[in-house]
Design a protein around this motif. Structure first.
Motif, short mmCIF file in Angstrom:
data_model
loop_
_atom_site.label_atom_id
_atom_site.label_comp_id
_atom_site.label_asym_id
_atom_site.label_seq_id
_atom_site.Cartn_x
_atom_site.Cartn_y
_atom_site.Cartn_z
N GLY A 199 0.83 -1.19 0.00
CA GLY A 199 0.00 0.00 0.00
C GLY A 199 0.86 1.24 0.00
O GLY A 199 2.09 1.17 -0.16
N PRO A 200 0.23 2.39 0.22
CA PRO A 200 0.99 3.64 0.26
C PRO A 200 2.02 3.62 1.39
O PRO A 200 1.76 3.09 2.47
CB PRO A 200 -0.09 4.70 0.53
N LEU A 201 3.17 4.19 1.13
CA LEU A 201 4.27 4.19 2.09
C LEU A 201 3.84 4.72 3.45
O LEU A 201 4.14 4.12 4.48
CB LEU A 201 5.44 5.01 1.54
N MET A 202 3.12 5.82 3.50
CA MET A 202 2.69 6.39 4.78
C MET A 202 1.79 5.43 5.54
O MET A 202 1.90 5.31 6.76
CB MET A 202 1.97 7.73 4.57
N ALA A 203 0.90 4.77 4.83
CA ALA A 203 -0.02 3.83 5.48
C ALA A 203 0.76 2.64 6.06
O ALA A 203 0.45 2.17 7.17
CB ALA A 203 -1.08 3.34 4.50
N LEU A 204 1.77 2.17 5.34
CA LEU A 204 2.58 1.05 5.84
C LEU A 204 3.42 1.47 7.04
O LEU A 204 3.56 0.71 8.00
CB LEU A 204 3.46 0.48 4.73
N ASP A 205 3.98 2.68 7.00
CA ASP A 205 4.74 3.17 8.15
C ASP A 205 3.85 3.30 9.37
O ASP A 205 4.25 2.95 10.49
CB ASP A 205 5.40 4.51 7.82
N ASP A 206 2.64 3.82 9.17
CA ASP A 206 1.68 3.95 10.26
C ASP A 206 1.31 2.58 10.83
O ASP A 206 1.29 2.37 12.05
CB ASP A 206 0.44 4.69 9.76
N LEU A 207 1.05 1.63 9.94
CA LEU A 207 0.72 0.27 10.36
C LEU A 207 1.87 -0.34 11.16
O LEU A 207 1.64 -0.93 12.23
CB LEU A 207 0.41 -0.60 9.14
N LEU A 208 3.08 -0.20 10.69
CA LEU A 208 4.23 -0.76 11.39
C LEU A 208 4.36 -0.16 12.79
O LEU A 208 4.65 -0.87 13.76
CB LEU A 208 5.52 -0.55 10.58
N GLY A 209 4.12 1.12 12.91
CA GLY A 209 4.16 1.76 14.22
C GLY A 209 3.12 1.18 15.17
O GLY A 209 3.40 0.95 16.36
N ARG A 210 1.92 0.91 14.66
CA ARG A 210 0.88 0.31 15.50
C ARG A 210 1.21 -1.14 15.84
O ARG A 210 0.98 -1.59 16.96
CB ARG A 210 -0.48 0.39 14.80
N LEU A 211 1.77 -1.85 14.89
CA LEU A 211 2.13 -3.26 15.14
C LEU A 211 3.19 -3.37 16.24
O LEU A 211 3.15 -4.30 17.05
CB LEU A 211 2.65 -3.90 13.85
N GLU A 212 4.12 -2.43 16.26
CA GLU A 212 5.18 -2.47 17.26
C GLU A 212 4.64 -2.27 18.68
O GLU A 212 5.27 -2.68 19.64
CB GLU A 212 6.25 -1.41 16.94
N LYS A 213 3.45 -1.68 18.81
CA LYS A 213 2.83 -1.45 20.12
C LYS A 213 1.83 -2.54 20.49
O LYS A 213 1.29 -2.52 21.60
CB LYS A 213 2.13 -0.10 20.12
N ASP A 214 1.56 -3.46 19.59
CA ASP A 214 0.54 -4.49 19.82
C ASP A 214 1.06 -5.53 20.81
O ASP A 214 2.09 -6.16 20.56
CB ASP A 214 0.19 -5.15 18.49
N PRO A 215 0.36 -5.75 21.91
CA PRO A 215 0.84 -6.69 22.93
C PRO A 215 0.68 -8.16 22.56
O PRO A 215 1.16 -9.03 23.28
CB PRO A 215 -0.02 -6.34 24.15
N ARG A 216 0.03 -8.46 21.45
CA ARG A 216 -0.21 -9.86 21.09
C ARG A 216 0.98 -10.54 20.42
O ARG A 216 0.96 -11.74 20.16
CB ARG A 216 -1.45 -9.98 20.20
N HIS A 217 2.02 -9.75 20.13
CA HIS A 217 3.24 -10.33 19.54
C HIS A 217 4.44 -9.48 19.91
O HIS A 217 4.31 -8.38 20.45
CB HIS A 217 3.08 -10.48 18.02
N HIS A 218 5.61 -10.01 19.64
CA HIS A 218 6.86 -9.30 19.96
C HIS A 218 7.93 -9.71 18.95
O HIS A 218 7.69 -10.52 18.07
CB HIS A 218 7.31 -9.61 21.40
N SER A 219 9.09 -9.13 19.08
CA SER A 219 10.25 -9.44 18.23
C SER A 219 9.95 -9.21 16.75
O SER A 219 10.27 -10.04 15.89
CB SER A 219 10.72 -10.88 18.46
N ILE A 220 9.35 -8.08 16.45
CA ILE A 220 9.06 -7.74 15.05
C ILE A 220 10.38 -7.51 14.32
O ILE A 220 11.26 -6.80 14.80
CB ILE A 220 8.18 -6.48 14.95
N ARG A 221 10.47 -8.14 13.15
CA ARG A 221 11.67 -8.00 12.32
C ARG A 221 11.23 -7.77 10.88
O ARG A 221 10.59 -8.64 10.28
CB ARG A 221 12.52 -9.27 12.42
N VAL A 222 11.52 -6.61 10.34
CA VAL A 222 11.21 -6.31 8.94
C VAL A 222 12.22 -7.07 8.09
O VAL A 222 13.42 -6.88 8.23
CB VAL A 222 11.24 -4.80 8.66
N VAL A 223 11.72 -7.95 7.21
CA VAL A 223 12.61 -8.78 6.40
C VAL A 223 12.60 -8.39 4.92
O VAL A 223 13.43 -8.86 4.15
CB VAL A 223 12.27 -10.29 6.56
#
Length: 153
Positions: A76-100
């Motif tokens: 998707g649009p770069l800004m939307a993906l950056d926003d999503l990644l920021g929210r994912l990093e705060k999500d307590p249901r997972h950890h150890s996020i690694r952009v591959v």
């Protein structure tokens, strides 16, 4: 994958070009580790919410989960993906996020997958490759490697 159910999409600030506004198409692939207490109902809720919320953010993609490990491909649009990644990093249901994988894209690979959950079956890679047909670039190697490793496990 936000526990509160809230979603945010950034409203682009008017700049001179789509690239400046973060509207250019991009791909993002990340892996993460699910919290041990994550249930099947939680997973269903993640998929359902993503499929409902992604159209307003112009995001498409898929989520693959196996043995407590997530792999998510979004485009998707770069800004939307950056926003999503920021929210994912705060999500307590997972950890150890690694952009591959992160790269610009000419077109969407999965225009009809607002958020598709891929199963653990051997058909997942074939389904991805079929959906990917006609793209100028192949399936990102990070996705191919992840699925091959999970299949071999």
């Amino acid at each position: 994958m936000r526990g509160t159910g809230a979603k945010l999409c950034l409203t682009p600030v008017p700049y001179s070009s789509p690239l400046d506004r973060g509207l250019s198409m991009h791909q993002l692939v990340y892996t993460s580790v699910a919290r041990p207490e994550l249930t099947s109902a939680d997973l269903f809720q993640i998929i359902e919410r993503s499929a409902r919320n992604n159209p307003s953010c112009d995001i498409t993609g898929f989520l693959f989960v196996r043995d407590g490990t997530f792999l998510q491909y979004v485009e998707g649009p770069l800004m939307a993906l950056d926003d999503l990644l920021g929210r994912l990093e705060k999500d307590p249901r997972h950890h150890s996020i690694r952009v591959v994988h992160r790269a610009p894209a000419q077109v969407r690979a999965f225009p009809n997958w607002r958020m598709k959950r891929l199963s653990n079956s051997d058909d997942a890679l074939r389904e991805l490759e079929t959906a990917w047909q006609g793209q100028s670039a192949g399936l990102p190697s990070a996705v191919r490697t992840f699925l091959a490793e999970r299949r071999a496990a």
